[in-house]
Design an enzyme around this catalytic site. Structure first.
Site, PDB file in Angstrom:
ATOM      1  N   ASP A   1      50.682  37.673  28.775  1.00 41.68           N
ATOM      2  CA  ASP A   1      50.413  38.794  29.845  1.00 41.68           C
ATOM      3  C   ASP A   1      49.187  39.714  28.875  1.00 41.68           C
ATOM      4  OD1 ASP A   1      52.209  38.613  31.589  1.00 41.68           O
ATOM      5  OD2 ASP A   1      53.575  40.220  30.612  1.00 41.68           O
TER       6      ASP A   1
ATOM      7  N   GLU B   1      49.099  37.214  43.976  1.00 43.95           N
ATOM      8  CA  GLU B   1      48.508  36.422  44.844  1.00 43.95           C
ATOM      9  C   GLU B   1      49.723  35.338  45.310  1.00 43.95           C
ATOM     10  OE1 GLU B   1      47.362  36.616  41.679  1.00 43.95           O
ATOM     11  OE2 GLU B   1      47.104  34.530  40.644  1.00 43.95           O
TER      12      GLU B   1
ATOM     13  N   GLU C   1      41.010  33.492  37.310  1.00 36.98           N
ATOM     14  CA  GLU C   1      40.517  34.950  37.807  1.00 36.98           C
ATOM     15  C   GLU C   1      38.915  35.030  37.808  1.00 36.98           C
ATOM     16  OE1 GLU C   1      42.449  36.971  38.910  1.00 36.98           O
ATOM     17  OE2 GLU C   1      44.476  36.303  38.202  1.00 36.98           O
TER      18      GLU C   1
ATOM     19  N   HIS D   1      40.509  39.636  47.118  1.00 37.05           N
ATOM     20  CA  HIS D   1      40.710  38.877  45.732  1.00 37.05           C
ATOM     21  C   HIS D   1      41.995  38.192  45.886  1.00 37.05           C
ATOM     22  CE1 HIS D   1      40.850  38.716  41.270  1.00 37.05           C
ATOM     23  NE2 HIS D   1      41.763  38.674  41.475  1.00 37.05           N
ATOM     24  N   GLU D   2      43.012  38.863  46.371  1.00 41.03           N
ATOM     25  CA  GLU D   2      44.558  37.837  46.517  1.00 41.03           C
ATOM     26  C   GLU D   2      44.028  36.876  47.473  1.00 41.03           C
ATOM     27  OE1 GLU D   2      46.072  38.698  43.924  1.00 41.03           O
ATOM     28  OE2 GLU D   2      45.403  40.983  43.735  1.00 41.03           O
TER      29      GLU D   2
ATOM     30  N   TYR E   1      38.435  37.845  34.061  1.00 38.11           N
ATOM     31  CA  TYR E   1      37.893  38.139  35.485  1.00 38.11           C
ATOM     32  C   TYR E   1      36.452  38.568  35.829  1.00 38.11           C
ATOM     33  CZ  TYR E   1      42.739  39.334  36.401  1.00 38.11           C
ATOM     34  OH  TYR E   1      44.154  39.313  36.943  1.00 38.11           O
TER      35      TYR E   1
ATOM     36  N   HIS F   1      42.517  33.965  45.808  1.00 38.41           N
ATOM     37  CA  HIS F   1      43.203  33.128  45.034  1.00 38.41           C
ATOM     38  C   HIS F   1      43.986  31.917  45.758  1.00 38.41           C
ATOM     39  CE1 HIS F   1      43.492  34.718  41.201  1.00 38.41           C
ATOM     40  NE2 HIS F   1      43.855  35.948  41.527  1.00 38.41           N
TER      41      HIS F   1
HETATM   42 ZN   LIG Z   1      43.569  37.871  40.395  1.00 36.53          ZN
END
Ligand SMILES: [Zn+2]
Length: 631
Positions: free
Chosen positions: A399, A297, A344, A321-322, A407, A325
């Site tokens: 990560d 994003e 998320e 989704h992006e 999410y 953001h």
């Molecule tokens: Zn995302």
């Protein structure tokens, strides 16, 4: 709401990832940065970088304008990983450079190494600018130098960045923590015939290449380091709306513009629901297939995998989704990676609201039901502590936090709030929340305070503190979760039963009228073992082995691996060597590794595919492929 903003936005960050996990977590403390934000905060970054594809390096200077927080602080500590630092200065005046002593600390494999600048006593004012001359190394974790043969057009190489979670430090020395936000300007010098794009305002005409290869950018809104983004390639531009467009390689740009033609409409829906879009333009950059994620994003310019260009706009939820953001994540940002679910989970909720408005409730219900199935898989296999929304990431690579928990479980938390307060109330609450915290970075606990002060009084007794605690701090899925449901999938389930029971032949299934989502649900619902003749009949009737849609192919290949369905092996090979999107390749490798013959196949494919994968993907996959063997 100012009172508690002030109390909780004070952060500490002594980068002590070595803290014993038995100590209580300090909310808002970033355990993944060396920066001391109580001493200094970067306010503006000015980059001047040249890109050399031959040497796979960016080289130049970063000027950091820094605000002093503590009057006594003497050393400015920045995050770096694998950077070659040449020299540092204090910019006393426009042409007045005062050299500064600098040291690079011990390299931690996860965090990189702190860069300490010893400030002179003259630098005691409230603000100063330092210049750092540096270059990156070819192994920089945030840069992928894609050779020409691995791009779509195969004529020019491609460079793209992926700064989230803590990879910005591998290409810029800075305070790499989401709780520091700053503006930036940049000058990029790239080889002739190529274009540089950034998640920023561009000074150049998108339809013309700069003859001198120099591109200038400006980001007037303050953003965290993980959102700084750069792409360089043989790129063309197509407008898809007044504020929207697509950058992609020439052979991809038309298909991408067609696939994502509804982006402007998505923006209008989002603004109606969640308030004004604060970032000017919203463009997409289509990356080479090795991009390890679906999308990133980056503000004003989302980075997008080409694997969602399906030809029928069936995978455009990624764009929703992006785009979402732009509110949850980029405007209101997680203070630390423990708080990732604030980015998320909220974004998946917004995504659903956008998808429903643009494509209707039927499709959105299918997409949410598929998401739930993936979450259930993870809940069945992930250790309990990793199932908590506010996850403890001390001593771990951030990560690792990018599972379905922040999410989908995060999304279900908001769906549950919706069920208790009503959709209108929740949407309005979210809009106030985005306004209240715009351009700020917040922790789980600060969100909780805001929720308790602003949503809960609207319907006293609708939720209890114990219920909120369970959602935020306990593993698993609370019993009171409100789960998505799709009527369309019930019909698919019935068709699958008839097919497996021998009542319907493959050729008589209504598959020709199924959408991508119905197909994925049909295939994912097949039992672990399916007779070879049934797989062959499905394949013959619907061409599943060679289907172009990346999601349907993924589901089919999993079935093929589980059943050792060898006609799909050539496609499995080309699929794994052709794309590097981690979500689509990791489960296939994991499935293969379950049997000795599969493991052998996995290792053979991986050896060929690995050079084309992104470092973020190979970090994940090496652990899977080489878990029992020495390399
Ligand atoms: Zn995302």
């Amino acid at each position: 709401m100012k009172t508690f903003l002030a109390s909780l936005l004070v952060s500490t960050s002594l980068a002590s990832h070595a803290a014993a996990p038995a100590d209580p977590i300090v909310p808002g403390k970033d355990y993944h940065s060396y920066a001391d934000t109580n001493a200094f905060r970067v306010k503006h970054l000015d980059l001047d970088l040249s890109a050399s594809f031959d040497e796979q390096r960016l080289s130049g200077v970063a000027d950091l304008t820094v605000t002093r927080v503590s009057p006594d602080a003497r050393d400015l500590v920045l995050d770096t990983r694998d950077l070659v630092i040449r020299q540092a200065w204090w910019l006393r005046g426009p042409a007045d450079l005062v050299p500064l002593r600098h040291t690079i600390g011990v390299r931690d494999p996860m965090l990189g190494a702190p860069l300490t600048l010893n400030l002179t006593p003259e630098m005691s004012g409230p603000e100063f600018t330092v210049r750092i001359s540096y270059q990156t190394r070819p192994e920089a974790s945030g840069l992928q130098w894609v050779p020409a043969p691995l791009t779509a057009d195969k004529t020019h190489p491609f460079l793209f960045t992926q700064s989230q979670a803590i990879h910005a430090r591998s290409w810029i020395p800075l305070q790499d923590t989401p709780q520091v936000r700053h503006t930036f300007t940049a000058t990029l010098r790239v080889p002739p015939g190529m274009r540089a794009v950034m998640g920023a305002e561009s000074a150049s005409n998108p339809l013309e290449l700069a003859a001198d290869g120099v591109y200038k950018f400006s980001m007037p809104q303050p953003i965290p380091a993980y959102l700084i983004a750069l792409g360089i390639g043989k790129l063309e531009f197509r407008a898809t709306g007044a504020r929207t467009g697509v950058y992609a390689e020439p052979s991809v740009v038309e298909a991408a513009a067609k696939e994502f033609a509804e982006t402007e409409q998505m923006m209008q829906v989002s603004e109606k629901l969640f308030g004004p879009y604060r970032w000017g333009r919203y463009d997409l950059l289509i990356l080479p297939p090795s991009f390890p994620f679906g999308g990133m994003e980056n503000p004003r310019l989302s980075f997008i995998t080409p694997t969602v260009i399906a030809g029928d706009r069936s995978l455009t939820s990624l764009i929703a989704h992006e785009l979402a953001h732009s509110w949850s994540g980029n405007l209101v940002t997680n203070a630390t990676w423990r708080d990732l679910w604030l980015n998320e989970g909220f974004t998946v909720y917004l995504q659903g609201r956008i998808m429903e408005a643009v494509y209707g409730a039927r499709r959105n219900a299918m997409e949410e039901t598929l998401d739930l199935a993936i979450l259930r898989d993870e809940l069945a296999t992930h250790p309990k502590p990793d199932q908590i929304l506010a996850i403890d990431l001390r001593g771990r690579d951030p990560d690792d936090a990018f599972t379905q928990i922040p999410y989908i479980k995060g999304h279900l938390f908001l769906s549950w709030l919706r069920s208790r307060f009503g959709e209108d109330v929740l949407d309005k609450f979210l809009q106030t929340y985005f306004d209240a915290f715009e351009f700020r970075s917040i922790s789980t606990e600060l969100f909780r305070e805001y929720l308790e002060a602003n949503l809960l009084p609207q319907k006293p007794g609708a939720v209890t503190a114990a219920e909120l605690d369970e959602w935020m701090y306990q593993p698993g899925l609370p019993k009171n979760a409100v789960l998505p449901h799709s009527d369309a999938f019930q019909l698919v389930d019935a068709a699958r039963r008839e097919f497996l029971g021998g009542k319907t032949a493959a050729a008589d299934l209504p598959g020709k009228s199924w959408t991508t989502h119905e197909w994925v649900h049909f295939i994912d619902g097949l039992p672990a073992k399916v007779p070879a003749d049934k797989l062959a009949a499905l394949d013959e009737a619907f061409g599943l082995t060679n289907v172009g849609n990346s999601e349907i192919a993924f589901s089919w290949l999993r079935v093929a691996i589980a059943n050792e369905y060898s006609p799909a092996y050539p496609r499995l090979d080309s699929y794994l060597t052709g794309i590097g999107r981690r979500k689509l390749i990791k489960p296939l490798y994991e499935d293969l590794m379950k049997t000795p013959a599969g493991a052998e196949r996995a290792r053979a494919i991986y050896t060929r595919a690995r050079p084309g994968y992104h470092p973020i993907a190979t970090a994940t996959l090496d652990a899977i492929i080489y878990k029992d063997a020495k390399r």
